[in-house]
Design an enzyme around this catalytic site. Structure first.
Site, PDB file in Angstrom:
ATOM      1  N   HIS A  12      97.472 180.452  10.544  1.00 60.75           N
ATOM      2  CA  HIS A  12      96.815 181.635  10.009  1.00 60.75           C
ATOM      3  C   HIS A  12      95.399 181.823  10.570  1.00 60.75           C
ATOM      4  O   HIS A  12      94.801 182.891  10.392  1.00 60.75           O
ATOM      5  CB  HIS A  12      96.766 181.571   8.477  1.00 60.75           C
ATOM      6  CG  HIS A  12      97.142 182.867   7.829  1.00 60.75           C
ATOM      7  ND1 HIS A  12      96.799 184.084   8.352  1.00 60.75           N
ATOM      8  CD2 HIS A  12      97.846 183.136   6.697  1.00 60.75           C
ATOM      9  CE1 HIS A  12      97.258 185.051   7.572  1.00 60.75           C
ATOM     10  NE2 HIS A  12      97.910 184.506   6.560  1.00 60.75           N
ATOM     11  N   ARG A  13      94.860 180.827  11.251  1.00 59.38           N
ATOM     12  CA  ARG A  13      93.570 180.999  11.911  1.00 59.38           C
ATOM     13  C   ARG A  13      93.704 181.911  13.127  1.00 59.38           C
ATOM     14  O   ARG A  13      92.803 182.694  13.439  1.00 59.38           O
ATOM     15  CB  ARG A  13      93.000 179.649  12.342  1.00 59.38           C
ATOM     16  CG  ARG A  13      92.749 178.670  11.204  1.00 59.38           C
ATOM     17  CD  ARG A  13      92.385 177.296  11.765  1.00 59.38           C
ATOM     18  NE  ARG A  13      93.416 176.765  12.649  1.00 59.38           N
ATOM     19  CZ  ARG A  13      93.314 175.618  13.331  1.00 59.38           C
ATOM     20  NH1 ARG A  13      92.206 174.884  13.211  1.00 59.38           N
ATOM     21  NH2 ARG A  13      94.287 175.200  14.102  1.00 59.38           N
TER      22      ARG A  13
END
Length: 430
Positions: free
Chosen positions: A403-404
């Site tokens: 999700h980064r």
């Protein structure tokens, strides 16, 4: 002139290795390119070759030594006829930073190191009769190692040496003798996914302890790192693979040079979807994303543990080329013949457990990557089409994303495109 033999970095994740055994001993002649030792890395067992001919002058790292850092001096070959050279090992890194090396000194130097992957009960070893006391061995009773003139994989050669199997008695007409052939010669049967087992166990109250091999240790460390440092998110979609399954059946009846599989088409579909959503193929860094060419790693259950051989640039290859390369890599993986080049450079991973009947897979992201796709089994299911219930072959695909580097919408776009390519492969040629 002395020639140093140092431990080279054989993969992008390799930091250390275990020296399994020396094939050449001090004082023996060696030829350029001849195998002198076997080393177990974080990916596979690799043969070390002599860079030049000469005499094996000094061996500095004994068999069984673990955690040997990359760059460590292993041995010295004297290429000339001069007197003994004064070559001292140079530390690869400052001693304060070096991981501890541990040599197995509990064995006599004349007794081969036990390398079998089988549990003690499979090898018919009575653990209750074992002892830690030093034993006196009659040299005449020790079977000589098989000749090196017969081609064999490192693991097969080690098993033959330990069990006394003569490699010359094993059929090698199809190529190098493999682990499976040695097991067959011993009358043993073992599933290829029963990995990481060894007879070097210690008996406890209700069983025995099994020592981890290098691959299992690295898998544990990297998967722990991934779950602790990478914020995973998961998306799942169902694909109707009825049409593509029928297409593969028709094509495989055309006497193609290689059999096409759903996995090979999955690789092509993933590579095509990455072209549309390149963020899923990136590598997260604190200040930027590293955008890379597409190299798809495919998880394979090999004898020593899970490995992921890499299909390089599948977006630029035909389906036949992908299928041929995949079949070759899987065979090499299961026979313990993968090279560091085969497993290096993966940018996205596919984990397919459909052959085990698993419906849904929630895979863990490999550090250095931002996405992995888990593939489940394809099953006949009732679906509604045009208001009627019909049978269709459905397959579940689950995307795990970092999700980064990837937003949820980007992950959804990737899965949507993958579904379109799987349900209508003709889109991949556009």
């Amino acid at each position: 002139m002395p020639i140093e033999i140092r431990l080279e970095k054989m993969s992008d994740t390799m930091e250390s290795a275990t020296l399994v055994r020396w094939i050449k001993q001090a004082g023996e002649k060696v030829a350029a390119g001849e195998v002198i030792a076997e080393v177990e890395t974080d990916k596979a067992t690799v043969e070390l070759e002599a860079p030049a001919g000469g005499i094996m002058h000094r061996i500095l790292i004994p068999e069984g030594t673990e955690n040997i850092p990359v760059g460590e001096l292993l041995a010295v070959i004297e290429s000339g006829t001069s007197e003994e050279a004064s070559v001292e090992p140079r530390p690869a890194v400052p001693k304060a930073e070096r991981p501890p090396m541990r040599a197995d000194v509990s064995r006599s130097a004349s007794v081969p190191q036990q390398l079998s992957e089988e549990p003690a009960e499979t090898m018919s070893v009575d653990l209750s009769a074992t002892s830690t006391e030093t034993a006196t061995i009659d040299p005449a009773s020790v079977k000589q190692a098989p000749t090196r003139s017969i081609g064999a994989t490192p693991l097969a050669r080690a098993m033959a040496r330990i069990t006394g199997i003569d490699l010359a008695s094993v059929d090698s007409s199809a190529g190098d003798v493999t682990r499976a052939q040695i097991e067959q010669a011993l009358g043993m049967q073992k599933r290829p996914w029963d990995v990481g087992k060894t007879s070097a166990g210690v008996q406890t109250g209700g069983g025995h302890l099994v020592r981890h091999n290098v691959i299992r240790k690295v898998i544990a460390a990297r998967m722990t790192e991934s779950k602790q440092k990478i914020p995973h998110f998961y998306l799942t979609i169902e694909c109707d693979v009825s049409s593509v399954t029928q297409l593969l059946e028709r094509l495989n009846h055309e006497k193609l040079p290689i059999r096409l599989t759903l996995t090979s088409l999955t690789i092509k579909a993933v590579a095509s979807a990455i072209r549309r959503v390149p963020a899923v193929n990136s590598d997260w860094k604190p200040n930027h994303l590293v955008m890379r060419e597409t190299n798809i790693a495919v998880g394979v259950a090999a004898p020593g543990g899970l490995v992921a051989p890499v299909i390089k640039r599948p977006d630029q290859k035909t389906l036949l080329e992908i299928a041929s390369e995949l079949e070759e890599l899987i065979n090499r993986a299961r026979n313990g013949q993968l090279t560091p080049r085969d497993i290096a450079g993966g940018t996205f991973t596919i984990s397919n457990l459909g052959m085990f009947g698993v419906d849904t897979v929630f895979p863990i992201i490999t550090p250095g990557q931002s996405g992995v796709l888990g593939i489940g089994a394809s099953r006949d299911c009732p679906v509604i089409r045009d208001g009627a219930v019909v049978a269709a072959k459905m397959m579940t695909a689950t995307f795990s994303g970092d999700h980064r580097a990837i937003d949820g919408a980007q992950g959804a776009e990737f899965l949507r495109d993958f579904k379109q390519f799987m349900e209508d492969p003709a889109r991949m040629i556009l």
